[in-house]
Design a protein around this motif. Sequence first.
Motif, PDB file in Angstrom:
ATOM      1  N   PRO A  72       0.721  -1.224   0.083  1.00 26.36           N
ATOM      2  CA  PRO A  72      -0.084   0.143   0.004  1.00 26.36           C
ATOM      3  C   PRO A  72       0.950   1.108   0.063  1.00 26.36           C
ATOM      4  CG  PRO A  72       0.107  -0.908   2.201  1.00 26.36           C
ATOM      5  CD  PRO A  72       0.963  -1.730   1.307  1.00 26.36           C
ATOM      6  N   THR A  73       0.394   2.358  -0.311  1.00 27.61           N
ATOM      7  CA  THR A  73       0.896   3.654  -0.214  1.00 27.61           C
ATOM      8  C   THR A  73       1.026   4.283   0.987  1.00 27.61           C
ATOM      9  OG1 THR A  73      -1.000   5.006  -0.563  1.00 27.61           O
ATOM     10  CG2 THR A  73       0.260   4.171  -2.644  1.00 27.61           C
ATOM     11  N   GLU A  74       1.641   5.153   1.313  1.00 28.51           N
ATOM     12  CA  GLU A  74       1.887   5.750   2.909  1.00 28.51           C
ATOM     13  C   GLU A  74       0.570   6.393   3.126  1.00 28.51           C
ATOM     14  OE1 GLU A  74       4.146   5.455   5.005  1.00 28.51           O
ATOM     15  OE2 GLU A  74       5.406   4.188   3.391  1.00 28.51           O
ATOM     16  N   SER A  75      -0.217   6.991   2.079  1.00 29.29           N
ATOM     17  CA  SER A  75      -1.348   7.417   2.566  1.00 29.29           C
ATOM     18  C   SER A  75      -2.461   6.307   2.795  1.00 29.29           C
ATOM     19  CB  SER A  75      -1.960   8.484   1.399  1.00 29.29           C
ATOM     20  OG  SER A  75      -2.250   7.494   0.423  1.00 29.29           O
ATOM     21  N   GLU A  76      -2.322   5.217   2.182  1.00 28.54           N
ATOM     22  CA  GLU A  76      -3.368   4.138   2.394  1.00 28.54           C
ATOM     23  C   GLU A  76      -2.892   3.393   3.833  1.00 28.54           C
ATOM     24  OE1 GLU A  76      -4.255   2.573  -2.165  1.00 28.54           O
ATOM     25  OE2 GLU A  76      -2.529   1.754  -1.262  1.00 28.54           O
ATOM     26  N   ILE A  77      -1.728   3.520   4.075  1.00 33.07           N
ATOM     27  CA  ILE A  77      -1.186   3.009   5.459  1.00 33.07           C
ATOM     28  C   ILE A  77      -1.858   3.919   6.627  1.00 33.07           C
ATOM     29  CG2 ILE A  77       0.602   2.710   7.097  1.00 33.07           C
ATOM     30  CD1 ILE A  77       2.413   1.718   4.537  1.00 33.07           C
ATOM     31  N   SER A  78      -1.802   5.460   6.269  1.00 32.35           N
ATOM     32  CA  SER A  78      -2.283   6.064   7.288  1.00 32.35           C
ATOM     33  C   SER A  78      -3.726   6.160   7.430  1.00 32.35           C
ATOM     34  CB  SER A  78      -1.956   7.759   6.814  1.00 32.35           C
ATOM     35  OG  SER A  78      -0.561   7.869   6.581  1.00 32.35           O
ATOM     36  N   GLU A  79      -4.352   5.815   6.210  1.00 34.14           N
ATOM     37  CA  GLU A  79      -5.824   5.545   6.317  1.00 34.14           C
ATOM     38  C   GLU A  79      -6.312   4.534   7.006  1.00 34.14           C
ATOM     39  OE1 GLU A  79      -9.632   5.555   3.027  1.00 34.14           O
ATOM     40  OE2 GLU A  79      -7.508   5.580   2.442  1.00 34.14           O
ATOM     41  N   ILE A  80      -5.617   3.365   7.215  1.00 36.20           N
ATOM     42  CA  ILE A  80      -5.851   2.232   7.945  1.00 36.20           C
ATOM     43  C   ILE A  80      -5.537   2.444   9.540  1.00 36.20           C
ATOM     44  CG2 ILE A  80      -5.113  -0.254   8.387  1.00 36.20           C
ATOM     45  CD1 ILE A  80      -4.439  -0.404   5.690  1.00 36.20           C
ATOM     46  N   ILE A  81      -4.511   3.079   9.583  1.00 37.86           N
ATOM     47  CA  ILE A  81      -4.255   3.640  11.120  1.00 37.86           C
ATOM     48  C   ILE A  81      -5.378   4.482  11.576  1.00 37.86           C
ATOM     49  CG2 ILE A  81      -2.723   4.865  12.434  1.00 37.86           C
ATOM     50  CD1 ILE A  81      -0.446   4.403  10.471  1.00 37.86           C
ATOM     51  N   GLY A  82      -6.111   5.395  10.803  1.00 33.65           N
ATOM     52  CA  GLY A  82      -6.738   6.100  11.236  1.00 33.65           C
ATOM     53  C   GLY A  82      -8.328   5.559  11.325  1.00 33.65           C
ATOM     54  N   TRP A  83      -8.452   4.614  10.686  1.00 37.19           N
ATOM     55  CA  TRP A  83      -9.779   3.959  10.544  1.00 37.19           C
ATOM     56  C   TRP A  83      -9.922   2.877  11.854  1.00 37.19           C
ATOM     57  CZ3 TRP A  83     -14.537   4.567   9.092  1.00 37.19           C
ATOM     58  CH2 TRP A  83     -15.463   3.601   8.832  1.00 37.19           C
ATOM     59  N   LYS A  84      -8.698   1.749  11.714  1.00 37.19           N
ATOM     60  CA  LYS A  84      -8.886   0.686  12.650  1.00 37.19           C
ATOM     61  C   LYS A  84      -7.657   0.932  14.091  1.00 37.19           C
ATOM     62  CE  LYS A  84     -11.043  -2.517  12.455  1.00 37.19           C
ATOM     63  NZ  LYS A  84     -12.187  -2.734  12.758  1.00 37.19           N
ATOM     64  N   ASN A  85      -6.843   1.824  14.101  1.00 34.89           N
ATOM     65  CA  ASN A  85      -6.013   2.091  14.992  1.00 34.89           C
ATOM     66  C   ASN A  85      -5.418   0.750  15.405  1.00 34.89           C
ATOM     67  OD1 ASN A  85      -4.682   3.400  17.096  1.00 34.89           O
ATOM     68  ND2 ASN A  85      -6.162   3.275  18.525  1.00 34.89           N
ATOM     69  N   PRO A  86      -4.794  -0.001  14.634  1.00 38.58           N
ATOM     70  CA  PRO A  86      -4.105  -1.152  14.658  1.00 38.58           C
ATOM     71  C   PRO A  86      -2.822  -1.126  15.463  1.00 38.58           C
ATOM     72  CG  PRO A  86      -3.637  -0.721  12.724  1.00 38.58           C
ATOM     73  CD  PRO A  86      -4.334   0.368  13.000  1.00 38.58           C
ATOM     74  N   LYS A  87      -2.300  -2.180  16.193  1.00 39.45           N
ATOM     75  CA  LYS A  87      -1.043  -2.203  16.831  1.00 39.45           C
ATOM     76  C   LYS A  87      -0.103  -2.246  15.833  1.00 39.45           C
ATOM     77  CE  LYS A  87       0.334  -6.054  18.651  1.00 39.45           C
ATOM     78  NZ  LYS A  87       0.703  -7.329  19.338  1.00 39.45           N
ATOM     79  N   GLY A  88      -0.408  -2.987  14.764  1.00 42.50           N
ATOM     80  CA  GLY A  88       0.681  -2.961  13.653  1.00 42.50           C
ATOM     81  C   GLY A  88      -0.001  -3.325  12.413  1.00 42.50           C
TER      82      GLY A  88
END
Length: 292
Positions: A72-88
């Motif tokens: 994924p792109t950096e923006s897509e990684i950021s989107e996942i972090i914002g959506w699910k707040n995963p540990k990793g």
Amino acid sequence: MRCRTVKTSELTRISGWEWADRSRRPYVRGDTAYVPVKDGYSSDTEIKERKRYSGPGYQMIGDIAVIHGSRPTESEISEIIGWKNPKGILLLKGFNSEKRIPDTEVLYGECSETCHREAGHIFFIDPSKVMFAMGNRDEKMRIETLVKNSGREERIADMFAGIGYFTIPAGKAGGMVHAMELNPDSYQFLNKNITANGLKNNITADLGDCRDLLRGTYDRVLMGHFDSVNMLKDLIPHIKRGSILHLHSIDSVGDRIREVLNNAGYECEIKEIKVKKYSPGRWHIVQDVTII
């Protein structure tokens, strides 16, 4: 979004709250739940509504987001972090060797041991070290139902147990399971999951090649490896008329199953179940084989 804040422990009472807008899901952060409020009712706070996630597909294994295939792109990684707040966030590129060791890359955070809950079962796993068969959820539940409804206490072999994908449901259903696993990391989690699910009295686990570990005669055999048909000859001394095999493959291998069993003096009935698409035009199939 207009909300009222309540303790998460109180969410079980939401059906009795006339003011709660149950068409929207509460937002939970720690011990606090932000419950949407219907028009015409007062609120005590307002939160910005989250933009719905629209990035690349992923699976949550415990609190770790696992992405298959393309990076994924950096923006897509950021989107996942914002959506699910995963540990990793872990990129799964594929699997190496017969031990099904994942080829992975950590894209964000910490990707180590996590606790995944599925259909009432507990699975401890480190998805950076061992495989978790997310797509087989319905098949796991089907096996659990078959064992539960068999009308007998079954002696079951799980020849490719992994961390207990099928072992745990079969044991929970009352089967006496002999679980075999070749990968030491998977075997470690298999034993941990047996304990976590309270199944020490139903499951015996062995580390090593299942072809060397089979012993006695089994009523049901779980063969969850795509190369299972090539190990069927090793199983012949450990089955009987009435035994049921659940043999996984890519595309149908029914003719090869019949050939091996016929050469050993057995007839069989085969029912094929499509689990999921494997690739364009190809299917992950389970052959339910009843020895007659």
